[in-house]
Motif scaffolding. Structure first.
Motif, PDB file in Angstrom:
ATOM      1  N   ALA A  34       0.823  -1.204   0.000  1.00  0.00           N
ATOM      2  CA  ALA A  34       0.000   0.000   0.000  1.00  0.00           C
ATOM      3  C   ALA A  34       0.862   1.260   0.000  1.00  0.00           C
ATOM      4  CB  ALA A  34      -0.932  -0.014   1.215  1.00  0.00           C
ATOM      5  N   ARG A  35       1.947   1.243   0.756  1.00  0.00           N
ATOM      6  CA  ARG A  35       2.817   2.417   0.812  1.00  0.00           C
ATOM      7  C   ARG A  35       3.446   2.706  -0.552  1.00  0.00           C
ATOM      8  NH1 ARG A  35       3.406   3.808   6.187  1.00  0.00           N
ATOM      9  NH2 ARG A  35       3.110   2.084   7.677  1.00  0.00           N
ATOM     10  N   LEU A  36       3.863   1.657  -1.256  1.00  0.00           N
ATOM     11  CA  LEU A  36       4.425   1.868  -2.591  1.00  0.00           C
ATOM     12  C   LEU A  36       3.373   2.466  -3.514  1.00  0.00           C
ATOM     13  CD1 LEU A  36       6.700   1.616  -4.658  1.00  0.00           C
ATOM     14  CD2 LEU A  36       5.884  -0.699  -5.144  1.00  0.00           C
ATOM     15  N   CYS A  37       2.174   1.917  -3.482  1.00  0.00           N
ATOM     16  CA  CYS A  37       1.103   2.454  -4.325  1.00  0.00           C
ATOM     17  C   CYS A  37       0.841   3.919  -4.012  1.00  0.00           C
ATOM     18  CB  CYS A  37      -0.170   1.633  -4.141  1.00  0.00           C
ATOM     19  SG  CYS A  37      -0.073  -0.037  -4.809  1.00  0.00           S
ATOM     20  N   ALA A  38       0.821   4.256  -2.734  1.00  0.00           N
ATOM     21  CA  ALA A  38       0.555   5.639  -2.332  1.00  0.00           C
ATOM     22  C   ALA A  38       1.633   6.589  -2.843  1.00  0.00           C
ATOM     23  CB  ALA A  38       0.441   5.723  -0.815  1.00  0.00           C
ATOM     24  N   ALA A  58      -6.310  -2.284   0.345  1.00  0.00           N
ATOM     25  CA  ALA A  58      -7.348  -1.263   0.153  1.00  0.00           C
ATOM     26  C   ALA A  58      -7.683  -0.546   1.454  1.00  0.00           C
ATOM     27  CB  ALA A  58      -8.601  -1.909  -0.434  1.00  0.00           C
ATOM     28  N   GLN A  59      -7.701  -1.277   2.554  1.00  0.00           N
ATOM     29  CA  GLN A  59      -8.050  -0.652   3.829  1.00  0.00           C
ATOM     30  C   GLN A  59      -7.008   0.384   4.243  1.00  0.00           C
ATOM     31  OE1 GLN A  59      -9.317  -3.564   6.878  1.00  0.00           O
ATOM     32  NE2 GLN A  59      -9.749  -4.929   5.167  1.00  0.00           N
ATOM     33  N   TRP A  60      -5.729   0.068   4.082  1.00  0.00           N
ATOM     34  CA  TRP A  60      -4.688   1.042   4.428  1.00  0.00           C
ATOM     35  C   TRP A  60      -4.806   2.281   3.542  1.00  0.00           C
ATOM     36  CZ3 TRP A  60      -0.860   3.948   2.399  1.00  0.00           C
ATOM     37  CH2 TRP A  60       0.107   4.463   3.268  1.00  0.00           C
ATOM     38  N   LEU A  61      -4.986   2.068   2.248  1.00  0.00           N
ATOM     39  CA  LEU A  61      -5.112   3.197   1.339  1.00  0.00           C
ATOM     40  C   LEU A  61      -6.336   4.038   1.654  1.00  0.00           C
ATOM     41  CD1 LEU A  61      -4.069   1.378  -1.952  1.00  0.00           C
ATOM     42  CD2 LEU A  61      -2.805   3.224  -0.824  1.00  0.00           C
ATOM     43  N   TRP A 185       8.506  -4.673  -2.488  1.00  0.00           N
ATOM     44  CA  TRP A 185       7.542  -3.589  -2.373  1.00  0.00           C
ATOM     45  C   TRP A 185       8.151  -2.370  -1.681  1.00  0.00           C
ATOM     46  CZ3 TRP A 185       2.974  -3.480  -4.862  1.00  0.00           C
ATOM     47  CH2 TRP A 185       2.475  -4.693  -5.350  1.00  0.00           C
ATOM     48  N   ASP A 186       9.361  -2.496  -1.155  1.00  0.00           N
ATOM     49  CA  ASP A 186      10.078  -1.355  -0.586  1.00  0.00           C
ATOM     50  C   ASP A 186      10.819  -0.571  -1.659  1.00  0.00           C
ATOM     51  OD1 ASP A 186       9.290  -1.884   2.053  1.00  0.00           O
ATOM     52  OD2 ASP A 186      10.927  -3.320   2.321  1.00  0.00           O
ATOM     53  N   GLY A 187      10.786  -1.061  -2.891  1.00  0.00           N
ATOM     54  CA  GLY A 187      11.403  -0.335  -3.987  1.00  0.00           C
ATOM     55  C   GLY A 187      12.850  -0.679  -4.248  1.00  0.00           C
ATOM     56  N   GLY A 194      13.958 -13.953  -7.705  1.00  0.00           N
ATOM     57  CA  GLY A 194      12.758 -14.767  -7.804  1.00  0.00           C
ATOM     58  C   GLY A 194      11.460 -14.067  -7.500  1.00  0.00           C
ATOM     59  N   TYR A 195      11.488 -12.754  -7.258  1.00  0.00           N
ATOM     60  CA  TYR A 195      10.262 -11.982  -7.009  1.00  0.00           C
ATOM     61  C   TYR A 195      10.426 -10.630  -7.667  1.00  0.00           C
ATOM     62  CZ  TYR A 195       6.157 -10.131  -4.610  1.00  0.00           C
ATOM     63  OH  TYR A 195       4.922  -9.597  -4.340  1.00  0.00           O
ATOM     64  N   ALA A 196       9.366 -10.147  -8.299  1.00  0.00           N
ATOM     65  CA  ALA A 196       9.425  -8.849  -8.970  1.00  0.00           C
ATOM     66  C   ALA A 196       8.145  -8.064  -8.765  1.00  0.00           C
ATOM     67  CB  ALA A 196       9.684  -9.029 -10.460  1.00  0.00           C
ATOM     68  N   VAL A 197       8.301  -6.783  -8.555  1.00  0.00           N
ATOM     69  CA  VAL A 197       7.190  -5.834  -8.505  1.00  0.00           C
ATOM     70  C   VAL A 197       7.287  -4.967  -9.758  1.00  0.00           C
ATOM     71  CG1 VAL A 197       6.103  -3.931  -7.258  1.00  0.00           C
ATOM     72  CG2 VAL A 197       7.183  -5.807  -5.987  1.00  0.00           C
ATOM     73  N   SER A 198       6.258  -5.021 -10.581  1.00  0.00           N
ATOM     74  CA  SER A 198       6.288  -4.318 -11.881  1.00  0.00           C
ATOM     75  C   SER A 198       5.269  -3.190 -11.894  1.00  0.00           C
ATOM     76  CB  SER A 198       5.980  -5.298 -13.012  1.00  0.00           C
ATOM     77  OG  SER A 198       6.883  -6.391 -13.004  1.00  0.00           O
ATOM     78  N   VAL A 199       5.676  -2.072 -12.462  1.00  0.00           N
ATOM     79  CA  VAL A 199       4.797  -0.917 -12.627  1.00  0.00           C
ATOM     80  C   VAL A 199       4.687  -0.621 -14.117  1.00  0.00           C
ATOM     81  CG1 VAL A 199       4.377   1.495 -12.034  1.00  0.00           C
ATOM     82  CG2 VAL A 199       5.606   0.008 -10.417  1.00  0.00           C
ATOM     83  N   HIS A 200       3.488  -0.802 -14.658  1.00  0.00           N
ATOM     84  CA  HIS A 200       3.216  -0.507 -16.068  1.00  0.00           C
ATOM     85  C   HIS A 200       2.244   0.661 -16.179  1.00  0.00           C
ATOM     86  CE1 HIS A 200       4.911  -4.562 -16.596  1.00  0.00           C
ATOM     87  NE2 HIS A 200       5.049  -4.270 -17.876  1.00  0.00           N
ATOM     88  N   ARG A 201       2.428   1.457 -17.204  1.00  0.00           N
ATOM     89  CA  ARG A 201       1.568   2.631 -17.438  1.00  0.00           C
ATOM     90  C   ARG A 201       0.705   2.430 -18.677  1.00  0.00           C
ATOM     91  NH1 ARG A 201       2.021   7.922 -15.912  1.00  0.00           N
ATOM     92  NH2 ARG A 201       4.184   7.661 -15.246  1.00  0.00           N
ATOM     93  N   ARG A 202      -0.556   2.860 -18.546  1.00  0.00           N
ATOM     94  CA  ARG A 202      -1.448   2.814 -19.707  1.00  0.00           C
ATOM     95  C   ARG A 202      -1.233   4.049 -20.560  1.00  0.00           C
ATOM     96  NH1 ARG A 202      -8.117   2.397 -20.013  1.00  0.00           N
ATOM     97  NH2 ARG A 202      -8.171   2.092 -22.255  1.00  0.00           N
TER      98      ARG A 202
END
Length: 202
Positions: A34-38, A58-61, A185-187, A194-202
């Motif tokens: 949630a913090r990364l999303c924010a 969702a609750q944290w956000l 998720w801490d960036g 073996g784990y990835a957080v991906s940010v894609h833009r429309r």
């Protein structure tokens, strides 16, 4: 039937929520997603928590001023989300068959987040459809943020069903371009682990 449904069998919404509550009570950080999303969108942005489970993200956000909607296939998990946060809109639906227009959600979001290995746990063969649906939920310029395991050590599965090459191709087909990729998720920088957080833009 999703891989999640196959894996869980019995409902366990309250147990799932309790595990994270216990970790938080011990002082552990459980809101990294949630913090990364924010940090990626403006205050008050509209966020879809896709594969929301018990609604932790969702609750944290929501508590921090974001407008949230949660969607999940698992009614037991959603029951816990509704109990904990009745003022958030929760929708029971399979992401592979979710009709955004029916719910008035097409192009409605600044950010869509899929935490908790959502993409590898949808039904086999539906991954491109799920990604396209999530892309359709975004306004132009909106962000799709996903984090998932790429090997058995980071998944509740015997082997990883999705590669980053697969995922990036599905995103490209859905009109999304890669903006960032992290190892956590801490960036932290992604280095092929073996784990990835991906940010894609429309």
């Amino acid at each position: 039937m999703t891989r999640w449904t196959d894996m869980t069998g019995a409902p366990r919404g309250a147990d799932y929520a309790s595990r994270f509550a216990e970790l938080e009570a011990k002082g552990e950080e459980v809101h990294g997603e949630a913090r990364l999303c924010a940090s990626l969108v403006s205050a008050g942005a509209r966020v879809l928590d896709a594969g929301c489970g018990t609604g932790r993200v969702a609750q944290w956000l929501h508590r921090n001023g974001f407008e949230c909607v949660g969607v999940d296939v698992d009614e037991a998990m959603l029951a816990e989300a509704r109990r904990a946060a009745p003022d958030i809109r929760w929708i029971q639906a399979d992401l592979a068959t979710l009709d955004l227009a029916e719910h008035g959600l097409a192009g409605a979001f600044d950010l869509v987040v899929c935490a908790g290995n959502v993409i590898p746990l949808v039904a086999a063969g539906t991954e491109p459809t799920v990604v396209a649906t999530l892309a359709d939920a975004l306004r132009p310029g909106g962000l799709l943020v996903t984090g998932f395991g790429l090997d058995a050590a980071h998944l509740p599965l015997a082997e990883a069903p999705v590669t980053l090459a697969d995922y990036d191709a599905w995103c490209a087909d859905a009109g999304l371009s890669l903006r960032d990729r992290f190892a956590t998720w801490d960036g932290d920088s992604y280095d092929g682990g073996g784990y990835a957080v991906s940010v894609h833009r429309r």
